[in-house]
Design a protein around this motif. Structure first.
Motif, mmCIF file in Angstrom:
data_model
loop_
_atom_site.group_PDB
_atom_site.id
_atom_site.type_symbol
_atom_site.label_atom_id
_atom_site.label_comp_id
_atom_site.label_asym_id
_atom_site.label_seq_id
_atom_site.Cartn_x
_atom_site.Cartn_y
_atom_site.Cartn_z
ATOM 1 N N ILE A 34 5.204 -38.906 -5.877
ATOM 2 C CA ILE A 34 4.748 -38.630 -4.499
ATOM 3 C C ILE A 34 4.520 -37.099 -4.176
ATOM 4 N N ALA A 37 3.160 -34.734 0.449
ATOM 5 C CA ALA A 37 3.561 -35.353 1.587
ATOM 6 C C ALA A 37 3.711 -34.556 2.722
ATOM 7 N N GLU A 39 4.523 -36.228 5.923
ATOM 8 C CA GLU A 39 5.452 -36.916 6.864
ATOM 9 C C GLU A 39 6.549 -37.621 6.261
ATOM 10 N N LYS A 40 7.497 -38.364 6.683
ATOM 11 C CA LYS A 40 8.492 -39.032 6.353
ATOM 12 C C LYS A 40 7.801 -40.387 5.370
ATOM 13 N N ARG A 41 8.695 -40.650 4.474
ATOM 14 C CA ARG A 41 7.953 -41.794 3.472
ATOM 15 C C ARG A 41 9.388 -42.720 3.275
ATOM 16 N N SER A 91 14.829 -43.225 3.239
ATOM 17 C CA SER A 91 13.752 -42.536 3.545
ATOM 18 C C SER A 91 13.794 -41.114 2.906
ATOM 19 N N ASP A 93 12.304 -37.101 3.334
ATOM 20 C CA ASP A 93 11.705 -36.426 4.519
ATOM 21 C C ASP A 93 11.802 -34.560 3.926
#
Length: 122
Positions: A34, A37, A39-41, A91, A93
């Motif tokens: 990733i 990024a 935003e939160k994933r 999550s 972030d």
């Protein structure tokens, strides 16, 4: 519960080399990363999949809730590897702009393996 393992790193005047070999508690079937990024994933756990997360560049925070306890782990070194068990709802972030989050997984992608509902929080 999630655990951190330190990856062996060999450094000299040429630079550093970090190895992920014979350390993971699973056979790697899927690799992805990733980046960029904004935003939160994440926001899920799994039925079967165990994962190993490494930030070879930059940093991010991983929030983990296994139904009994919660923790937040800062991945900020390519020598730090976070092992997530299937029951670890997680999550990702607070990605730095240069963050690359490498994920090694024990299973191939299967949408039926994902559980999005988080455990109740205290």
């Amino acid at each position: 519960m999630a655990q951190i393992i330190n990856l062996p790193t060999f450094s000299d005047e040429r630079g550093s080399l970090t190895v992920i070999e014979k350390l993971l508690p699973f056979e790697i079937k899927r690799i992805y990363y990733i980046y960029n990024a904004k935003e939160k994933r994440g926001g899920h756990r799994h039925l079967k999949t165990t994962q190993a997360l490494v930030c070879p560049k930059g940093s991010c925070e991983i929030f983990i809730n296994n139904g009994n306890s919660e923790q937040t782990v800062l991945l900020d070194s390519p020598e730090k590897c976070l092992i997530l068990s299937p029951e670890d709802w997680h999550s990702m972030d607070k990605f730095t702009s240069d963050c690359v989050l490498l994920v090694l997984a024990s299973e191939f992608f299967d949408k039926a393996d994902y559980i999005e509902e988080e455990y109740p929080r205290d």
